[in-house]
Design a protein around this motif. Structure first.
Motif, short mmCIF file in Angstrom:
data_model
loop_
_atom_site.label_atom_id
_atom_site.label_comp_id
_atom_site.label_asym_id
_atom_site.label_seq_id
_atom_site.Cartn_x
_atom_site.Cartn_y
_atom_site.Cartn_z
N ARG A 198 73.26 61.87 35.16
CA ARG A 198 72.31 62.50 35.91
C ARG A 198 70.96 62.28 36.74
O ARG A 198 71.53 62.33 37.82
CB ARG A 198 72.46 63.80 35.34
N LYS A 199 70.33 61.53 36.21
CA LYS A 199 68.90 61.16 36.53
C LYS A 199 69.48 60.34 37.54
O LYS A 199 69.08 59.97 38.46
CB LYS A 199 68.31 60.66 35.52
N ASN A 207 63.05 63.93 26.91
CA ASN A 207 63.05 64.84 27.77
C ASN A 207 61.93 66.22 27.34
O ASN A 207 61.79 65.32 26.24
CB ASN A 207 64.49 65.90 27.76
N MET A 237 54.98 57.49 26.31
CA MET A 237 55.88 57.99 27.72
C MET A 237 56.57 56.22 27.13
O MET A 237 57.99 56.91 28.24
CB MET A 237 54.86 57.38 28.50
N ARG A 265 59.77 45.68 34.69
CA ARG A 265 59.26 46.59 33.76
C ARG A 265 57.96 45.89 32.68
O ARG A 265 56.95 46.26 32.84
CB ARG A 265 60.57 46.61 32.37
N TYR A 316 56.02 48.79 25.82
CA TYR A 316 56.48 49.13 24.51
C TYR A 316 55.41 48.31 23.60
O TYR A 316 54.48 47.39 23.86
CB TYR A 316 58.42 48.34 23.54
N GLY A 374 63.26 52.50 23.78
CA GLY A 374 64.01 52.84 25.48
C GLY A 374 64.49 53.59 26.28
O GLY A 374 64.97 53.06 26.84
N SER A 375 64.24 54.77 25.29
CA SER A 375 64.82 56.04 26.52
C SER A 375 64.05 57.12 26.62
O SER A 375 62.33 56.78 26.26
CB SER A 375 65.49 56.25 26.06
N ARG A 376 63.73 57.36 27.87
CA ARG A 376 62.48 58.59 28.59
C ARG A 376 62.72 60.04 27.61
O ARG A 376 64.05 60.11 26.94
CB ARG A 376 63.10 58.84 29.81
N VAL A 394 58.98 66.09 27.84
CA VAL A 394 57.54 65.70 27.87
C VAL A 394 57.17 65.47 29.59
O VAL A 394 57.58 65.14 30.05
CB VAL A 394 57.74 63.81 27.51
N LEU A 403 65.09 65.58 38.32
CA LEU A 403 65.42 64.38 37.64
C LEU A 403 64.92 64.51 35.92
O LEU A 403 65.42 64.33 34.33
CB LEU A 403 64.26 64.00 37.96
N LYS A 404 63.64 65.81 35.87
CA LYS A 404 63.83 66.58 34.88
C LYS A 404 64.40 67.80 34.34
O LYS A 404 64.19 67.74 32.96
CB LYS A 404 62.11 67.28 34.59
N ILE A 410 70.76 61.56 40.77
CA ILE A 410 69.58 61.64 41.64
C ILE A 410 68.91 61.08 42.17
O ILE A 410 68.90 60.64 43.14
CB ILE A 410 68.99 63.12 40.75
N ILE A 431 56.27 54.07 28.74
CA ILE A 431 56.56 53.06 29.68
C ILE A 431 56.26 51.28 29.03
O ILE A 431 57.24 50.47 29.97
CB ILE A 431 55.53 53.33 30.61
N THR A 458 63.82 55.55 33.08
CA THR A 458 63.98 54.34 32.08
C THR A 458 63.91 53.39 32.78
O THR A 458 64.91 53.76 34.38
CB THR A 458 64.71 53.42 31.54
N ARG A 506 50.94 55.07 27.89
CA ARG A 506 51.77 55.01 28.30
C ARG A 506 52.63 54.34 27.46
O ARG A 506 54.15 54.31 27.32
CB ARG A 506 51.75 53.12 29.45
#
Lengths: 331, 437
Positions: free
Chosen positions: B2-3, A101, A78, B415, A82, A97-99, A103, A128-129, B6, A80, B257, A75
């Motif tokens: 964009r996310k 791409n 990812m 979170r 920290y 702090g960001s997702r 992955v 979404l991806k 969606i 999710i 996120t 996690r």
């Protein structure tokens, strides 16, 4: 020094050698890097000063007992969770702090919107991806997993195995460069396990880096380029299977006798006997001579098969995380 | 973005496709408007059957005047044009007071009322013309099954007192022509204020104040905001909790996120609530116009209403999302739902005192407390009273700041708790999650 500490120090040196070996072997960047990460929940240190480097294009197996910190580590990879301290880099940079791409992540506990149709949910996650060729990919994977007939059915009508396969497709629908799978084979029958293995290997051959956690030591031995074991939040093993086995020496004898398990009791030099029914696996003590042991056994019964071997991953796992370790540690 | 788009699209489509949305959109206005419609529909449906009223007159002076007035009244119970009876006739049955057992007489008359032989019976005290020191002797008692809300009682109360006044005046030997004015009452009419038409420079006449402007308009605004908030924010708690229990949240959080997740949920709620409130407001405005109340629709308030509504949705919605993430069973969810609804419940409780005096320090102070501002400021602004201009502006700034703070705190709780199983959402845990993030 307790066995746990012994293995821990061994893992550290193994890790170092492993890194050097990897750099020399592949001479390519690490797709995932964890540097001294620590995570604490309510005074419980779930992950403790953990470092790890996953080379590009490799299959990296995470093993460890329940509650050892595998899922927490995943996690954190990812973003999710920290880490309280330490650095996590994917593709060579931090992504706090960001997702990220590219992955794909399959959590240990799977969940899909039950009222959505299979194709609908795949499209949703693919969007979404930001996946390319969404319809083509959906058709390809549905066909590969023999789920084409279920494309327009609601998720709630699927069996557990089918849902799990859909969940896997959700994870890899955008053909990510890093695929992180938490217990991907749990709950699958042998046929579906093979299908999933084949899919993972196909993605690896297309260039993806794969990290997965498992409790199936056989799968880890056969599929993983590198194996990483975490125990009580600390790294205790990290390297190729053979490098790990080398550290444990050739202290194992696999034997098949007429007398079976009973005849192997009370023989000097035997530290532990694992009984598999038709065959027994003996661990000999470091100072014992295997020739003396075989002579002792031969004096008691007829031996039909005898071989010295390196300990299996399962055996190594048990030695590190099993009850014996606790006994030694508490002594 | 964009996310977020969606996810918002999915939230929106799921919401508008749900039965609860469609039912809420149709049923809520029916419930709200229904009672009004039923009142309108039934106001002409008066029971016009004769009402027999027994009178025990201890004073001996009321039977005759009452009978005379009733004779006159019973002449005007018919529609002048159609001749159809539109009111019931009141028929007196004079009962001599029992000399011995008065209680037994009352009981027997009560039983006659129960058996529907009588509508009610009245007992008039012996000293009603000149009340003495003994209170019991100048009482007038009206006995019926539901005497508190009985129109007949009101009629007798007015009529008997008028007759008493006339008898008292007659005793003073004043000319009846002169004494007539004694009984001429003049009602004080409620009027609004005059205003200057900025375009034409003409003075606008004051409007007669009415129940619609004073109570109905603010009440409707309050009810719409209450219903919208309840319909589109409370379900967020169970939706997020379900996504947590079903482990959907972690799958989604693999791609987005927590901020994107929460934002899209709020945006989804805002979109559906805009549709819901739009239907209610514009449907209500059209209905009011059709029914001749176009002047009562405060169109100038709509921008304020929608601004406060959206902020309220964001404020309560983010709290619901955070609490949904903190719960992993419906029992916990139920126990947290009520405190989370306090920002919409308190305004409901204080609405009527506030309508009575929208400028009091109580009304002003409470409407400037950010969690209550969206509903209470709109209510105050919807009354005919002029609210100082600075108050809605200060209230709005306060709500914007507080909503931002609520979303930030909710994000931290979300979170910290969305993947946590088995930890109850106790107050101290929520505080810890909010502080640690």
């Amino acid at each position: 020094m307790s066995k746990f500490k012994q293995f821990y120090s061994l893992a550290k040196s193994d890790d170092h050698q492993g890194k050097v070996k990897k750099m020399n072997y592949t001479n390519q960047m690490n797709t995932i890097e964890l540097l001294n990460i620590t995570k604490t929940f309510n005074n419980h240190r779930a992950v403790d000063d953990l470092s790890l480097s996953v080379p590009k294009g490799s299959i990296y197996g995470f093993i460890g007992p329940n509650g050892s910190g595998k899922t927490t580590t995943i996690r954190m990879m990812m973003n999710i969770f920290y880490p309280d301290s330490g650095v996590i880099k994917l593709f060579g940079r931090e992504h706090s702090g960001s997702r990220i791409n590219n992955v794909g992540y399959l959590p240990e506990e799977r969940g899909l919107y039950k009222k959505m149709k299979v194709r609908e949910i795949l499209r949703f996650h693919a969007s979404l991806k930001n996946a390319n060729n969404i319809n083509q990919e959906i058709n390809y994977w549905l066909n590969k997993f023999d789920l084409t007939d279920w494309a327009n059915k609601k998720v709630e009508t699927l069996s557990k195995g089918m849902s799990q396969k859909i969940q896997f497709i959700v994870t890899i629908i955008d053909r990510p460069e890093i695929i992180i799978l938490d217990e991907p084979f749990s709950g699958l029958d042998p046929v579906n396990t093979e299908v999933l293995k084949a899919a993972i290997l196909e993605l690896r051959s297309d260039g993806a880096t794969i990290v997965f956690s498992t409790h199936d030591m056989g799968v880890a031995e056969k599929m993983c380029d590198y194996i990483f074991m975490i125990h009580k939040g600390k790294k205790v093993l990290d390297g190729t299977l053979s490098s790990i086995q080398d550290k444990f020496g050739t202290d194992t004898i696999r034997i098949q006798t007429e007398g079976g398990y009973a005849t192997l009791q009370n023989i000097p030099g035997i530290e532990k006997v694992n009984d598999f029914g038709q065959m027994q696996e003996i661990r000999i003590s470091p100072e014992a001579d295997s020739q003396n042991i075989i002579r002792s056994i031969l004096s008691k019964t007829y031996v039909s098969k005898f071989e010295t071997a390196k300990p299996s991953l399962n055996e190594i796992f048990i030695r590190i995380a099993g009850p014996e370790e606790k006994e030694v540690k508490n002594a | 973005m964009r996310k977020i788009f969606i996810l918002t699209k999915r939230e929106f489509i799921t919401s508008v496709r749900s039965k609860s949305f469609l039912i809420g959109l149709i049923i809520a206005p029916i419930l709200m408007g229904g009672s009004f419609f039923v009142i309108k529909l039934t106001e002409d449906k008066v029971d016009v059957s004769d009402k027999m009223i027994a009178v025990i007159d201890h004073s001996g002076i009321m039977v005759e005047p009452l009978s005379e007035v009733l004779d006159e009244r019973n002449q005007v119970i018919f529609d002048e044009e159609t001749g159809e009876r539109i009111r019931p006739a009141y028929i007196l049955e004079i009962i001599e007071p029992a000399k011995e057992d008065l209680r037994q007489q009352r009981l027997s008359l009560s039983n006659r009322v129960r058996n529907r032989e009588l509508h009610a019976f009245i007992e008039i005290g012996p000293e009603i013309l000149h009340p003495g020191e003994d209170n019991e002797k100048f009482r007038i008692m009206y006995y019926a099954e539901n005497s508190f809300v009985d129109d007949v009682r009101d009629w007798f109360s007015i009529t008997i007192n008028n007759q008493l006044r006339q008898l008292r005046v007659a005793e003073l030997d004043i000319d009846s022509e002169l004494s007539r004015d004694l009984f001429f009452g003049i009602r004080v009419e409620g009027m609004g204020l005059l205003s200057l038409n900025q375009e034409t420079g003409e003075v606008n006449e004051a409007k007669r104040s009415n129940i619609g402007d004073a109570i109905a308009v603010p009440y409707i605004f309050m009810m719409i905001m209450f219903m919208i908030v309840m319909m589109f924010t409370v379900p967020l708690l169970s939706a997020v909790m379900e996504e947590k229990i079903e482990r959907i949240a972690e799958v989604i959080l693999g791609s987005v996120t927590p901020f994107q997740f929460i934002t899209s949920k709020l945006l989804g709620s805002i979109l559906v609530s805009l549709i819901g409130s739009g239907v209610y407001i514009f449907g209500g405005a059209i209905t009011a116009t059709q029914m001749g109340f176009a002047d009562s629709v405060p169109y100038h308030l709509l921008p304020w209403f929608f601004t406060f509504l959206l902020l309220n949705i964001m404020m309560i919605g983010s709290i619901m999302i955070a609490l949904g993430a903190a719960c992993d069973n419906s029992k916990d969810a139920q126990s947290l739902q009520f405190p989370a609804m306090i920002p919409v419940l308190i305004p409901m409780f204080v609405m009527f005192p506030m309508l009575k005096d929208p400028l009091s320090s109580f009304s002003t102070g409470l409407s400037l407390i950010p969690p209550f501002t969206p509903m209470l400021m709109v209510v105050r602004m919807a009354t005919p009273v002029s609210i100082p201009v600075w108050q809605p502006v200060v209230g709005l700034i306060g709500v914007i700041l507080f909503t931002g703070f609520t979303i930030w705190i909710s994000g931290r709780i979300f979170r910290a708790s969305i993947l946590m199983q088995g930890t109850p959402p106790k107050f101290m845990n929520l505080v810890r999650w909010a502080s640690k993030g």
